[in-house]
Every structure is written in C-alpha cells, then in structure tokens.
Write an enzyme that holds these catalytic residues in place. Structure first.
Site, short mmCIF file in Angstrom:
data_model
loop_
_atom_site.label_atom_id
_atom_site.label_comp_id
_atom_site.label_asym_id
_atom_site.label_seq_id
_atom_site.Cartn_x
_atom_site.Cartn_y
_atom_site.Cartn_z
N ARG A 253 -4.09 -52.81 -0.27
CA ARG A 253 -2.86 -52.57 0.65
C ARG A 253 -3.38 -50.97 0.90
O ARG A 253 -3.28 -50.01 0.12
CB ARG A 253 -1.53 -52.25 -0.41
CG ARG A 253 -0.50 -52.39 0.27
CD ARG A 253 0.76 -52.60 -0.49
NE ARG A 253 1.08 -51.68 -1.63
CZ ARG A 253 2.04 -50.92 -1.47
NH1 ARG A 253 2.59 -50.64 -0.20
NH2 ARG A 253 2.52 -49.88 -2.13
N LEU A 254 -2.94 -50.82 2.21
CA LEU A 254 -3.15 -49.61 2.84
C LEU A 254 -2.44 -48.19 2.04
O LEU A 254 -3.05 -47.17 1.74
CB LEU A 254 -2.86 -49.25 4.45
CG LEU A 254 -3.34 -48.31 4.83
CD1 LEU A 254 -4.87 -47.96 5.17
CD2 LEU A 254 -2.61 -48.31 6.33
N ALA A 255 -1.23 -48.74 1.59
CA ALA A 255 -0.21 -47.69 1.13
C ALA A 255 -0.95 -47.19 -0.36
O ALA A 255 -0.56 -46.17 -0.54
CB ALA A 255 0.87 -48.12 0.91
N LYS A 256 -1.83 -47.89 -0.76
CA LYS A 256 -2.36 -47.73 -2.15
C LYS A 256 -3.47 -46.69 -1.93
O LYS A 256 -3.85 -45.98 -2.94
CB LYS A 256 -2.65 -48.72 -2.91
CG LYS A 256 -1.70 -49.51 -3.47
CD LYS A 256 -1.20 -48.95 -4.79
CE LYS A 256 0.20 -49.55 -5.36
NZ LYS A 256 1.12 -48.55 -5.94
N ARG A 257 -4.05 -46.40 -0.84
CA ARG A 257 -5.27 -45.66 -0.72
C ARG A 257 -5.03 -44.26 -0.45
O ARG A 257 -4.04 -43.99 0.38
CB ARG A 257 -6.16 -46.25 0.41
CG ARG A 257 -6.76 -47.50 0.26
CD ARG A 257 -7.25 -48.11 1.41
NE ARG A 257 -8.13 -47.11 2.28
CZ ARG A 257 -9.07 -47.27 3.22
NH1 ARG A 257 -9.35 -48.44 3.36
NH2 ARG A 257 -9.46 -46.40 4.03
#
Ligand code: GLU
Length: 284
Positions: A253-257
């Site tokens: 998930r993008l937000a976790k990066r």
C-alpha cells in the site's frame, strides 16, 4: 441503506501528513460521484488526534485539493461557507452528546487501556493496523451511569458477538463481517477526552447528512463497526463505496511507504493535475 433523499458526500482527510496519490484516488472518486449525482460534497478535516495532526498539513491538503480541481460545497466552522469542518471543534456539540446517549442506553462500558490503544482508536485503522478481537470475558458485569466520560478510561461499545453485519458496497459488492470473529467490542471514546475515529465519523457523517461514504477499501471492516454504531445511535445508515488502494509493483500500500510521493512533490517536479490524476487512477 441510502435512505436519505439527495446525494451528499464528503472528503475526510486526516492532517497527519501531506496528500499523496492514494488520497487523490479516493478524493477524486468522492468528487466525481458527488458531481455525477448532482449532489453536494463537504470537506471535513479529521484533526481529532492532536499528537498527530498539524494545521500546516491541513492547509497543504486544501491547497492540493484545489490544485487537483477537487472542490466542495459547505462547512461552517471556519473560512466561511466554503471552509472545512474541523473535528477538533465538535467535541462538546456533537461527540459528547453521542457518548451520553450510548451511556444512557447501557451500550458502552469503561475499560482500562494503554496509550497505544488510544492511539489506535483515534486514527482510522488502515491495512495492517487491525487490533486483536477484544475478549468478551473482559467486559465488566455491571456499569454505573456517570455524567462524563472521565479521565483514565476508554469506553467500548458492547457488540453482540456472533452478530453478522452485511452491507452492499458500491464498488466491492456484498460484504459480511461477524462481530466476535472479525472485530470485538471497540473503543468509542478515549481516556484523553476525545472520541475515537469510529464514533466521530459516524456522528459527523450523520450530522452532515452524508448519504454515501467514499473512502479506501482498507476501511471496509470499520464500516461493519460503524453500522453497529449507527444502529446503537438510532441513525440512518448511509451507502458505502470503498475505492481500491493504490499499490506499488510489490503490492504494498502506497501510504505505508516512507517514500510515497506527495502531491506537493509532484507539483514541484512540474506534473500537471491531469498527470497526477492519471497516476492516481492507474497506480504507480
Ligand atoms: N480520515 C480518515 C483517513 O484519512 C478517513 C476516514 C474515513 O473516510 O472514514 O484515513
């Protein structure tokens, strides 16, 4: 579901960081659905949890939304008729009365928990943030009625374990979650004097007349919890539309990066709003 008459949607960013293309996908979907339905859209800044939220992030989010061409229609708390609602201004007027109603109906109970529990309760539980199912055995047998939530205790909603919660999501289709298996008694009010994410969202979506909630699909399980809260508060349940998450090539998930590209950075690099929306629609 969807009992209310004309379409009202909402944009509900948490100002705990800059907007990135995952947010852009969700907010663009909310914007398009409201406009296609000829309805209205409200902007609600979810700044409940002061330890995580900053007004400069909120300002940046508003600026990015405008740049992307995502506009909204009302919000009386600040900035005149087009300014956003701020959750931090709604405790006495909205969240405490909801706590009181649940307390008087005997549906909640105080429970002692750690700072981590509070942090978890005050922020939307995105993918990977799931808490273990709260054991039924830890419920108190008797709960005394009190006038205020008070310090040092969190309040949990007593959910009937074994109850199945079904809803038809506008994108994800039929969903079913079982209380006691997929989630347990959950925190609705925190010991720092503020409501949890789940309570604040239900109270606000209802008070703002929201007929369809558009948000990321990692909040599908929260929707099941929230449906139980709507029922407990005797409020009409809106419709739901959960967008697919933007993921990278590895499926993360993008937000976790930590290096998730913010809209602000893409703007600085010279991207146009159309290019950013293209990335948001088709992933990275
Ligand atoms: N404020 C939440 C977030 O930014 C979204 C909550 C919701 O849409 O219900 O994660």
């Amino acid at each position: 579901m969807g009992e209310l008459s004309s379409y009202a949607g909402r944009l509900a960013p948490t100002p705990s960081g800059p907007l990135h293309i995952g947010h852009a996908r969700t907010f663009m979907a909310a914007f398009r659905r409201a406009r296609e339905a000829g309805g209205k859209l409200v902007l609600r800044i979810e700044d409940l949890y002061a330890d995580h939220c900053r007004m400069d992030y909120a300002d940046g989010i508003v600026e990015d939304l405008c740049w992307l061409g995502i506009t909204w229609d009302e919000g009386p708390d600040v900035g005149g008729p087009h300014g956003p609602y701020l959750q931090s201004l709604r405790r006495e007027s909205h969240y405490l009365p909801a706590w009181k109603k649940l307390m008087e109906k005997g549906l909640i109970y105080p429970s002692l928990h750690t700072r981590k529990d509070v942090e978890r309760a005050m922020t939307a539980p995105h993918e990977g943030d799931a808490e273990p199912v709260f054991p039924e055995s830890l419920r108190p047998e008797k709960v005394e009625k009190v006038a205020e939530p008070g310090a040092n205790v969190n309040w949990r909603l007593r959910v009937e374990y074994g109850t199945s919660v079904r809803f038809c999501d506008g994108r994800a289709g039929e969903r079913e979650y079982v209380a006691g298996r997929d989630f347990g008694d959950f925190v609705i009010y925190c010991k720092n004097g503020w409501p949890s994410y789940e309570l604040a969202v239900v109270v606000d979506d209802s008070a703002m007349g929201v007929t369809e909630v558009v948000r990321g699909e990692d909040l599908l399980l929260s929707t099941a919890r929230q449906i139980l809260l709507y029922r407990a508060l005797e409020l009409p349940v809106p419709a739901f539309y959960h967008t697919a998450l933007v993921r990278d090539a590895k499926g993360e998930r993008l937000a976790k990066r930590s290096d998730a590209v913010s809209i602000a950075v893409l703007r600085e690099k010279g991207c146009t709003p159309a290019q950013v929306l293209e990335l948001a629609d088709h992933g990275i």
